[in-house]
Design an enzyme around this catalytic site. Sequence first.
Site, PDB file in Angstrom:
ATOM      1  N   TYR A  28      -3.902 -16.574   2.220  1.00  0.00           N
ATOM      2  CA  TYR A  28      -3.073 -15.392   2.473  1.00  0.00           C
ATOM      3  C   TYR A  28      -3.267 -14.354   1.374  1.00  0.00           C
ATOM      4  O   TYR A  28      -3.337 -13.146   1.641  1.00  0.00           O
ATOM      5  CB  TYR A  28      -1.592 -15.774   2.563  1.00  0.00           C
ATOM      6  CG  TYR A  28      -0.721 -14.587   2.893  1.00  0.00           C
ATOM      7  CD1 TYR A  28      -0.554 -14.171   4.210  1.00  0.00           C
ATOM      8  CD2 TYR A  28      -0.097 -13.849   1.884  1.00  0.00           C
ATOM      9  CE1 TYR A  28       0.209 -13.051   4.528  1.00  0.00           C
ATOM     10  CE2 TYR A  28       0.676 -12.735   2.188  1.00  0.00           C
ATOM     11  CZ  TYR A  28       0.825 -12.344   3.504  1.00  0.00           C
ATOM     12  OH  TYR A  28       1.577 -11.233   3.805  1.00  0.00           O
ATOM     13  N   SER A 110       8.089  -4.613  -3.122  1.00  0.00           N
ATOM     14  CA  SER A 110       7.705  -4.661  -1.711  1.00  0.00           C
ATOM     15  C   SER A 110       8.912  -4.929  -0.834  1.00  0.00           C
ATOM     16  O   SER A 110       9.699  -5.844  -1.089  1.00  0.00           O
ATOM     17  CB  SER A 110       6.659  -5.746  -1.492  1.00  0.00           C
ATOM     18  OG  SER A 110       6.429  -5.939  -0.106  1.00  0.00           O
ATOM     19  N   GLN A 130       8.475   0.154  -2.068  1.00  0.00           N
ATOM     20  CA  GLN A 130       7.579   0.334  -0.924  1.00  0.00           C
ATOM     21  C   GLN A 130       8.323  -0.025   0.350  1.00  0.00           C
ATOM     22  O   GLN A 130       9.056  -1.016   0.398  1.00  0.00           O
ATOM     23  CB  GLN A 130       6.334  -0.548  -1.074  1.00  0.00           C
ATOM     24  CG  GLN A 130       5.403  -0.553   0.131  1.00  0.00           C
ATOM     25  CD  GLN A 130       5.756  -1.624   1.156  1.00  0.00           C
ATOM     26  OE1 GLN A 130       6.410  -2.604   0.835  1.00  0.00           O
ATOM     27  NE2 GLN A 130       5.358  -1.414   2.403  1.00  0.00           N
ATOM     28  N   TYR A 132       8.209  -0.806   4.540  1.00  0.00           N
ATOM     29  CA  TYR A 132       7.851  -0.960   5.946  1.00  0.00           C
ATOM     30  C   TYR A 132       9.138  -0.722   6.719  1.00  0.00           C
ATOM     31  O   TYR A 132      10.202  -1.196   6.314  1.00  0.00           O
ATOM     32  CB  TYR A 132       7.360  -2.370   6.262  1.00  0.00           C
ATOM     33  CG  TYR A 132       6.040  -2.755   5.649  1.00  0.00           C
ATOM     34  CD1 TYR A 132       4.858  -2.120   6.027  1.00  0.00           C
ATOM     35  CD2 TYR A 132       5.965  -3.785   4.716  1.00  0.00           C
ATOM     36  CE1 TYR A 132       3.640  -2.491   5.479  1.00  0.00           C
ATOM     37  CE2 TYR A 132       4.750  -4.167   4.168  1.00  0.00           C
ATOM     38  CZ  TYR A 132       3.587  -3.514   4.546  1.00  0.00           C
ATOM     39  OH  TYR A 132       2.394  -3.887   4.005  1.00  0.00           O
ATOM     40  N   THR A 158       4.208   2.709   3.586  1.00  0.00           N
ATOM     41  CA  THR A 158       2.903   2.203   4.011  1.00  0.00           C
ATOM     42  C   THR A 158       2.639   2.581   5.459  1.00  0.00           C
ATOM     43  O   THR A 158       3.425   2.273   6.352  1.00  0.00           O
ATOM     44  CB  THR A 158       2.835   0.677   3.839  1.00  0.00           C
ATOM     45  OG1 THR A 158       3.019   0.360   2.454  1.00  0.00           O
ATOM     46  CG2 THR A 158       1.489   0.140   4.291  1.00  0.00           C
ATOM     47  N   LYS A 258       1.183   5.770   1.682  1.00  0.00           N
ATOM     48  CA  LYS A 258       0.170   4.773   1.301  1.00  0.00           C
ATOM     49  C   LYS A 258      -0.688   4.393   2.495  1.00  0.00           C
ATOM     50  O   LYS A 258      -0.167   4.037   3.551  1.00  0.00           O
ATOM     51  CB  LYS A 258       0.847   3.530   0.729  1.00  0.00           C
ATOM     52  CG  LYS A 258      -0.110   2.486   0.165  1.00  0.00           C
ATOM     53  CD  LYS A 258       0.665   1.340  -0.471  1.00  0.00           C
ATOM     54  CE  LYS A 258      -0.269   0.357  -1.158  1.00  0.00           C
ATOM     55  NZ  LYS A 258      -1.146  -0.360  -0.215  1.00  0.00           N
ATOM     56  N   HIS A 282      -5.767  -0.937   2.403  1.00  0.00           N
ATOM     57  CA  HIS A 282      -4.876  -2.100   2.345  1.00  0.00           C
ATOM     58  C   HIS A 282      -5.617  -3.327   1.815  1.00  0.00           C
ATOM     59  O   HIS A 282      -5.353  -4.461   2.220  1.00  0.00           O
ATOM     60  CB  HIS A 282      -4.287  -2.393   3.730  1.00  0.00           C
ATOM     61  CG  HIS A 282      -2.907  -2.982   3.693  1.00  0.00           C
ATOM     62  ND1 HIS A 282      -1.776  -2.240   3.900  1.00  0.00           N
ATOM     63  CD2 HIS A 282      -2.471  -4.238   3.438  1.00  0.00           C
ATOM     64  CE1 HIS A 282      -0.709  -3.008   3.814  1.00  0.00           C
ATOM     65  NE2 HIS A 282      -1.107  -4.237   3.518  1.00  0.00           N
ATOM     66  N   ARG A 285      -7.169  -5.641   4.350  1.00  0.00           N
ATOM     67  CA  ARG A 285      -6.281  -6.577   5.040  1.00  0.00           C
ATOM     68  C   ARG A 285      -5.664  -5.966   6.301  1.00  0.00           C
ATOM     69  O   ARG A 285      -4.751  -6.538   6.884  1.00  0.00           O
ATOM     70  CB  ARG A 285      -5.162  -7.031   4.101  1.00  0.00           C
ATOM     71  CG  ARG A 285      -5.645  -7.929   2.986  1.00  0.00           C
ATOM     72  CD  ARG A 285      -4.567  -8.157   1.929  1.00  0.00           C
ATOM     73  NE  ARG A 285      -3.354  -8.750   2.450  1.00  0.00           N
ATOM     74  CZ  ARG A 285      -3.200 -10.058   2.712  1.00  0.00           C
ATOM     75  NH1 ARG A 285      -4.200 -10.891   2.530  1.00  0.00           N
ATOM     76  NH2 ARG A 285      -2.040 -10.514   3.166  1.00  0.00           N
TER      77      ARG A 285
END
Length: 384
Positions: A28, A110, A130, A132, A158, A258, A282, A285
């Site tokens: 991962y 994150s 950051q 999402y 992001t 980002k 990224h 990824r």
Amino acid sequence: MGAILDCWNIADLRDKAQARLPRGIWEYLERGVEDEHGMARNRAALDALTFVPRVMRRVDAIDTSATIFGQPVPLPLAIAPTGAAGLIWHKGDAHLARAAAAAGVPFTISSAGTMDIEDIVPAGGTQWFQLYLWRDKELSYEVVRRAHLLGCGALFVTLDLPVIPNREYLHRNGYGMPIKANRRNVPDMLLHPRWLAGVLGRYLLEDGRLPTQANLPAHLKHSVARGAKPGAHFKQDDLDEDALRHLRDLWPGKLVLKGILHPDDARRALALGVDGIVVSNHGARALDGAIAAIDALPGIVEAVGGKLTIFLDSGVRRGSDIVKARALGADAVMVGRAALYGLAAAGEAGVARALELLAEETRRTMAMLGARNWGEVSRETLGL
């Protein structure tokens, strides 16, 4: 700590990280998506850039300091947001944050991590957040407000994961989300007793449970062994300029987008009134066939004409990579995997060693180039 001091580059830390982590956690951290050409492309593009050094210059005093959003930093570097830190090391986000604070570089929390903002902020230093966006957008806006109130000076949104990326190896190794005990991952964990005792064991002993997805209301939190509850899924396929304008209105600090790789998107970001962008694929990824971030950088620098702070990430492993990014116009570099290798190897001490190595290599590279400060690093440094 002695073993970490025997690490002389990021690759050495990577080797120690791989030895300590179970296969699924390691993959991962380390692997990309689909056929995994993107990671090699990032490195090949950085390696293809060569220097044209200057000589007969006194280089006994090298100044690597810079400013990011007006704040002085000893190195134009920040730790990128990484969601798996809490599975790599017990409460790994806090270890990353403390090491960053000690080194004087910013750390990015994150929204996909396993520690709430409130539990990371006490580590001190410059911290950013950051984002999402969750399916329930009000949850996202509430987290944004919390991040500001707790002192995060910048919000990084992001953009380059509009849908879930195709990481096929997670299905094969038994470490997909949620993580379920099975005949593949249980033997793997048992073969890595330091990780098993030091990470999962400590969570169960100290917290009485496995780590949970952070920054959600208590009724929506879920452990890594359980699927997300309704409303707690990330959803970004409907993210557009209107949503970003709303975040711009909501967020009083610095706003950074980002995952920018196209000059036209950089111009659109500028028109939205953001303060910075991260030129990034990224870390390979997201979309396997995406252009290497360093190859996208010059066109984006030209497109925004110095009106935005520009970060570069994806593939950075050496201080010389930082110098190359600055030479092509980036204001600063962000590192993700490089810091996580250190974290996996030795927690905070390992992250500190990673940052120390990058700083030493940057200073050495500048001296070899005859560049005594960043004002003497330019495209000409690369013979361009």
